[in-house]
Design a protein around this motif. Structure first.
Motif, PDB file in Angstrom:
ATOM      1  N   VAL A 284       0.844  -1.191   0.000  1.00  0.00           N
ATOM      2  CA  VAL A 284       0.000   0.000   0.000  1.00  0.00           C
ATOM      3  C   VAL A 284       0.879   1.241   0.000  1.00  0.00           C
ATOM      4  O   VAL A 284       2.045   1.183   0.394  1.00  0.00           O
ATOM      5  CB  VAL A 284      -0.949   0.046   1.216  1.00  0.00           C
ATOM      6  N   PHE A 285       0.315   2.355  -0.462  1.00  0.00           N
ATOM      7  CA  PHE A 285       1.060   3.606  -0.463  1.00  0.00           C
ATOM      8  C   PHE A 285       0.101   4.765  -0.319  1.00  0.00           C
ATOM      9  O   PHE A 285      -1.116   4.628  -0.499  1.00  0.00           O
ATOM     10  CB  PHE A 285       1.894   3.749  -1.743  1.00  0.00           C
TER      11      PHE A 285
ATOM     12  N   TRP B 134      -9.345   1.706  -6.861  1.00  0.00           N
ATOM     13  CA  TRP B 134      -8.229   1.337  -5.986  1.00  0.00           C
ATOM     14  C   TRP B 134      -8.711   0.490  -4.819  1.00  0.00           C
ATOM     15  O   TRP B 134      -9.731   0.781  -4.210  1.00  0.00           O
ATOM     16  CB  TRP B 134      -7.563   2.588  -5.413  1.00  0.00           C
TER      17      TRP B 134
ATOM     18  N   PRO C 278       1.101   0.004  -6.674  1.00  0.00           N
ATOM     19  CA  PRO C 278       1.574   1.002  -5.703  1.00  0.00           C
ATOM     20  C   PRO C 278       2.905   1.593  -6.129  1.00  0.00           C
ATOM     21  O   PRO C 278       3.738   0.926  -6.763  1.00  0.00           O
ATOM     22  CB  PRO C 278       1.724   0.179  -4.410  1.00  0.00           C
TER      23      PRO C 278
END
Length: 354
Positions: free
Chosen positions: A271-272, A323, A347
């Motif tokens: 994840v980002f 997303w 990501p």
């Protein structure tokens, strides 16, 4: 790394800030009240007698400020925080600023402050939470308890904490949150904001071109330190205790072959936060992978038929893909043999040159 127990993605060690999260780990922070800015215990403040740990400071001690002035300390407040019991822990999780993250030799050592604590940049104050980048300015997700301190001067000033300019305590009406406060009074947030604007030693920058410019400056600093941003094309399915790699993978298309009668699984990916890798972005959503289509046994199906709705973000304006929020729960009809994901973007994470 913060990830569901029992799995890690192949190749994870080559990424500086690879994070993976379970589907229930994301908290929405919008609309939450401000939290008082404080130093973590152990932070060294410059005084006439040299650097002194914040917990060892006393009323009457004289601090040396960023511009060389000397100011007397009139109060030191402290507060214990149990993050395991806080309703929104991210609001008070300490922000760790690595040595040299702000400029060469600034801070001299790691500096740890609360998210709302403001740092000094060329005549402006910027809260630490607005500078988080996931690599050299990060929130500590491992700590469960912390003691915070703040140092009050006769007027708001810029202390030198671990060699970095950081604001002193400004009483905007929240003194009552400290354990050693003389009164429990806490003002309404609107009145707190009015007090800050009237009494602050420098303007507080919370957005716009000025904040973007400061973040761009820090972005350039990370590039100088050998970091770069790149896509992390890592995807896996967790079924039971097994972590399944793709059976086929090409540009924008990843297929998994399901073992036996599989009815559910978890789509695992890093994840980002876009704002952590792009200084011009204000997007602080925690994002996983961007999907344009899902196919079961070669046939397109509605995305919400496969992925739990709560594990996907609603599409923002101008977005053409959906997303995920990280680890996404999947469900399949009986006898499904393959699941294919059409991917618009993976990501984007910080990576350090070898």
């Amino acid at each position: 790394m913060n990830e569901p127990a029992g799995w890690s993605l192949p190749g994870a060690d080559s990424w500086v800030t690879l994070r993976t999260i379970p589907f229930d780990a994301v908290a929405e922070l919008s609309g939450q009240p401000p939290i008082n800015p404080c130093f973590a215990a152990g932070t060294r403040i410059l005084t006439e007698l040299g650097e002194v740990k914040v917990e060892d400071l006393a009323i009457g001690d004289r601090a040396i400020l960023a511009e060389g002035e000397i100011a007397e300390i009139i109060w030191v407040g402290w507060r214990d925080m149990d993050l395991t019991r806080h309703p929104v822990p991210s609001l008070v999780r300490p922000v760790r600023i690595a040595a040299g993250a702000l400029a060469m030799g600034v801070p001299e050592r790691e500096l740890t402050v609360s998210p709302d604590h403001a740092l000094y940049f060329d005549g402006s104050l910027v809260q630490a939470k607005d500078l988080i980048d996931g690599v050299v300015i990060v929130q500590d997700h491992e700590i469960s308890n912390i003691r915070y301190y703040h140092v009050e001067l006769k007027s708001h000033g810029i202390l030198l904490a671990e060699g970095a300019g950081a604001e002193s305590y400004l009483d905007t009406g929240h003194r009552g949150v400290f354990n050693n406060a003389s009164a429990p009074l806490i003002l309404h947030p609107d009145l707190m904001q009015m007090r800050r604007q009237a009494r602050s030693v420098a303007p507080l920058v919370t957005g716009g071109e000025e904040l973007a410019a400061i973040r761009a400056q820090l972005h350039g600093r990370k590039l100088m330190l050998g970091f770069s941003v790149a896509e992390a094309p890592m995807l896996a399915l967790k079924h039971g205790d097994a972590l399944l790699p793709p059976s086929e993978s090409s540009a924008g298309r990843v297929t998994f072959t399901l073992p036996g009668p599989t009815r559910d699984a978890i789509l695992c990916c890093p994840v980002f936060v876009p704002a952590e890798v792009d200084p011009a972005s204000n997007d602080r959503r925690l994002l996983g992978v961007a999907l344009t289509e899902i196919m079961l046994d070669g046939k397109s199906v509605p995305m919400e038929d496969v992925i739990e709705t709560g594990d996907m973000h609603r599409r923002a304006p101008r977005e053409t893909a959906t997303w995920t929020r990280g680890a996404a729960r999947l469900r399949f009809p009986p006898h499904t043999k393959t699941v294919t994901f059409l991917i618009a973007a993976f990501p984007r994470l910080w990576r350090r040159a070898a």
